[in-house]
Design an enzyme around this catalytic site. Structure first.
Site, short mmCIF file in Angstrom:
data_model
loop_
_atom_site.label_atom_id
_atom_site.label_comp_id
_atom_site.label_asym_id
_atom_site.label_seq_id
_atom_site.Cartn_x
_atom_site.Cartn_y
_atom_site.Cartn_z
N LEU A 202 0.82 -1.21 0.00
CA LEU A 202 0.00 0.00 0.00
C LEU A 202 0.86 1.26 0.00
CD1 LEU A 202 -2.77 -1.18 2.46
CD2 LEU A 202 -3.02 -0.81 0.02
N GLU B 140 -11.81 -12.35 -10.07
CA GLU B 140 -11.18 -13.34 -9.18
C GLU B 140 -10.23 -12.63 -8.22
OE1 GLU B 140 -8.87 -16.07 -11.50
OE2 GLU B 140 -8.09 -14.49 -12.79
N LYS C 244 -6.91 -11.38 -6.38
CA LYS C 244 -5.55 -11.11 -6.87
C LYS C 244 -4.56 -11.76 -5.89
CE LYS C 244 -2.51 -7.41 -8.52
NZ LYS C 244 -1.31 -7.79 -7.75
N GLU D 135 0.14 -17.83 -10.88
CA GLU D 135 0.87 -17.36 -9.69
C GLU D 135 1.32 -18.56 -8.86
OE1 GLU D 135 1.38 -14.08 -8.38
OE2 GLU D 135 0.67 -13.25 -10.29
N LYS E 133 -11.38 -8.55 -15.24
CA LYS E 133 -10.96 -8.66 -16.64
C LYS E 133 -12.17 -8.55 -17.56
CE LYS E 133 -7.46 -12.08 -15.30
NZ LYS E 133 -7.01 -13.47 -15.46
N LYS F 10 -7.86 -2.49 -5.81
CA LYS F 10 -7.13 -2.63 -4.55
C LYS F 10 -8.00 -2.25 -3.35
CE LYS F 10 -3.00 -3.10 -4.69
NZ LYS F 10 -2.11 -4.25 -4.62
N CYS G 9 14.18 -7.31 33.80
CA CYS G 9 15.25 -7.72 34.72
C CYS G 9 16.57 -7.02 34.45
CB CYS G 9 15.45 -9.24 34.65
SG CYS G 9 16.16 -9.82 33.09
#
Length: 692
Positions: A36, A117, A119, A176, A301, A325, A419
């Protein structure tokens, strides 16, 4: 108003920053910033270049990272030209931007449909087949040239990279490569060198070995690394030159791929219009936290290939597809303070106090920083603005600074905050540890873990009460909990107000005593647990629930576990050298031995729910599709019945449990002669197994 020289300098600065990020992301598998933050910076560069293009020559503009895909190839793999450019995708961050993109397609074809779909946050790979045989596997590279990683692709499970397909024409498919989240969690127990699943997938896929080592001590690491390829999975989504194969749409393309045995994401949809697209995007967004893989948006698409040529493309992305996104999971706030805490293993975690901000419907005032290297890499500065992100995590993470700084103004913590012992760096140099076994915070967190839900599940012993018991000297270790019943007088005395000393006579009227009695009852019940819960409760570094369950197959009590040769587990059940070393270190430690000696006197009555030897399992199961209960529940039922479960189909798989929207496993199971069953048949099998 800024002068042209200042604007030019700013553009050059952004270009250099993005080039550096690209190199680390694509070539070193070591992303420096969150996606991002990267996207925001790239959009800033694109805007400045559009408005000030006259400040640069055409050649300079073409060399900008805003006009290029990926990064220059620097690896040792063979550099091969793509048959057609392997482009990236343009991005939309709002419905308006998506509508603007779709408008051009509708102008060309009024009845245009869309294909949507998730990503996948993975590594793009293009596979080439001749006469049904896999002959080449190219990474994206710079979009024009890719790396031929065929030698590694051939090592990936056939289910995810088919080596032979029942199709003799030349074929190129793209998809992918990824590692799912549960597998990544297991992998992280073996190595801390990967930051996230994508980083791990890239590191394994692009691992370069130019020789096979001799079989000696040094070969062990090589063999372990070779086995990493079993972690890689895939989703394929498109063909190159689909018309050549008489495929006319994206929808038909995915069906074609599925029928050839390629993994295709079952979570996809052909949408008739944009309203349908937006509805499906909302569904994906709602369900993404329940997916076992990371997604960084949605791909939309144009479904009809016939208008792709008219839609055209830029040097960087096609106009036929766009990435939508999810930006609402990032927020801007002020970093107020950073402080360190110590966990049960002594590991240091850095925490951030931030100005309260609403993120994903929740008000956030704190965030997590994994280690000091993370703070250094992001160059975080106190009292400055930062970006925070929440993507499935309970505690969000700081992912970058809003403004650029040369370095962080926060110094590394060198001593334990509890400690004051000097902290020690791990071998990787990323993590720090307090190694004082008597550190009060480590002791506290060990007992908290011991009593937690997945361990002994003693609800009445929450952290505040444990702190009180430690402070009053009633316990000093987890084992002491089981002997609290012998200290009732002391408990009454030390937990009571001095002016209102509780006695046995009035104890029954006291809510405090009722609470103590409830605690003691829970402690007694905790003696009757599954053995794996106690193993998990011991808090052995790198031994989570999965590893604890596996260990309980080889030992039924503490005595057997202490005498187990852990080296026998090496390279079995994902047990690598890191877990083995952790087990050996734990059981060789004198303080731990004292704790175990104490626990052996408690009188546990362990339930027997797991096989002592998995090779004796009565059946082997795999699962495909969505079932009526969470998948983990079915895995538990399978293992507790004495059967074994595997993520992938193997020659030893006996049954494939089939749910809704099953993937390509069903076709593979049919070809392999594996019995396919539904949920009713599954429970009948489990029931009958208990009778034999």
């Amino acid at each position: 108003m800024k002068k042209n020289s200042q604007i030019r300098a700013k553009i050059i600065e952004l270009r250099e920053k993005i080039e550096k990020w690209n190199h680390h992301y694509y070539q070193l598998q070591n992303p420096l910033v969150d996606d991002l933050v990267y996207d925001k910076t790239l959009r800033e560069l694109e805007k400045l270049e559009r408005e000030n293009f006259f400040l640069f020559s055409l050649e300079e503009l073409n060399q900008s990272p805003s006009q290029k895909v990926g990064s220059k190839i620097t690896s040792k793999f063979e550099k091969v030209a793509h048959s057609s450019p392997m482009l990236s995708l343009n991005k939309a961050y709002s419905n308006e931007e998506l509508e603007k993109w779709a408008k051009k397609a509708r102008e060309i074809l009024k009845t245009v449909t869309f294909f949507v779909e998730p990503k996948i946050d993975g590594i793009a790979l293009s596979l080439f087949y001749q006469n049904g045989n896999l002959i080449k596997a190219l990474t994206r590279g710079d979009g024009v040239f890719g790396e031929n990683v065929l030698v590694n692709a051939l090592k990936i499970n056939d289910e995810f990279i088919p080596k032979k397909i029942n199709y003799l024409e030349d074929l190129e498919v793209r998809g992918e490569i990824y590692i799912d989240n549960s597998t990544f969690a297991s992998l992280q127990l073996e190595t801390k060198k990967f930051k996230n699943p994508r980083n791990a997938a890239s590191g394994i896929l692009r691992r370069y070995k130019n020789h096979k080592p001799k079989i000696d001590a040094k070969s062990i690491k090589f063999l372990e690394e070779e086995s990493d390829f079993r972690y890689l999975k895939s989703f394929f989504y498109t063909l190159v030159n689909p018309e050549k194969h008489k495929i006319n749409s994206q929808f038909d393309s995915t069906n074609f791929l599925r029928n050839l045995g390629f993994q295709v994401n079952p979570f996809q949809k052909k949408c008739s219009d944009l309203k349908d697209v937006f509805n499906f995007i909302s569904i994906i967004k709602q369900k993404r936290d329940f997916l076992n893989y990371n997604i960084d948006g949605v791909v939309v698409k144009v479904n009809e290939f016939s208008i792709y040529e008219k839609l055209g493309s830029t040097s960087k992305f096609p106009h036929s597809a766009i990435a939508f996104k999810f930006e609402d999971d990032i927020a801007k706030t002020k970093l107020l303070a950073i402080f360190a805490t110590i966990g049960r293993t002594g590991k240091v975690t850095y925490n951030a106090k931030i100005e309260p901000v609403t993120l994903a419907g929740s008000k956030i005032s704190s965030a997590i920083l994994p280690n000091y290297s993370y703070i250094e890499n992001l160059k975080l500065n106190l009292n400055t603005e930062v970006y925070i992100k929440k993507a499935g995590e309970i505690i969000p993470q700081i992912i970058g600074s809003v403004h650029n700084y040369p370095k962080t103004n926060f110094s590394i913590v060198k001593n334990c905050p509890k400690c004051n012992s000097e902290l020690v760096n791990s071998e990787s140099g990323l993590d720090q540890f307090c190694q004082n076994q008597f550190c009060p915070e480590i002791i506290l967190q060990k007992i908290v873990h011991f009593c937690s839900k997945n361990a002994l599940n003693i609800e009445s012993l929450a952290q505040k009460r444990i702190e009180k018991f430690l402070e009053k000297g009633l316990i000093s270790s987890a084992c002491d909990i089981f002997y609290l019943k012998d200290k009732l007088e002391l408990i009454y005395e030390r937990l009571s107000n001095k002016n209102q000393l509780l006695t046995k006579q009035n104890a029954s009227q006291s809510m405090q005593i009722k609470s103590i009695m409830k605690l003691l009852n829970e402690v007694e019940r905790a003696k009757n647990i599954d053995f794996y819960r106690l193993i998990f409760g011991l808090g052995i570094r790198n031994v989570g629930l999965k590893a604890a369950k596996i260990l309980s197959r080889y030992a039924s009590n503490l005595s057997e576990l202490r005498n187990l040769d852990f080296n026998l587990l090496k390279n079995q059940h994902d047990f690598g050298p890191v877990i083995i070393e952790s087990l050996i270190d734990y059981f060789n430690n004198q303080k731990n031995s004292e704790q175990l000696n104490c626990l052996e006197t408690v009188g546990f009555n362990f339930k027997t729910t797991f096989l002592t030897n998995q090779s004796n399992s009565w059946a082997s199961f795999a699962i495909s599709g969505k079932l009526s209960k969470p998948r983990d529940e079915y895995v538990r039922i399978i293992e507790e019945s004495g059967a074994s479960f595997h993520e992938s189909l193997t020659k030893k798989t006996d049954f494939l449990l089939l749910g809704q929207s099953a993937g390509s496993k069903i076709e593979k199971a049919k070809k392999a002669g594996i019995k396919i069953i539904n949920e009713v048949q599954f429970f009948d099998l489990i029931k009958n197994s208990k009778k034999t």
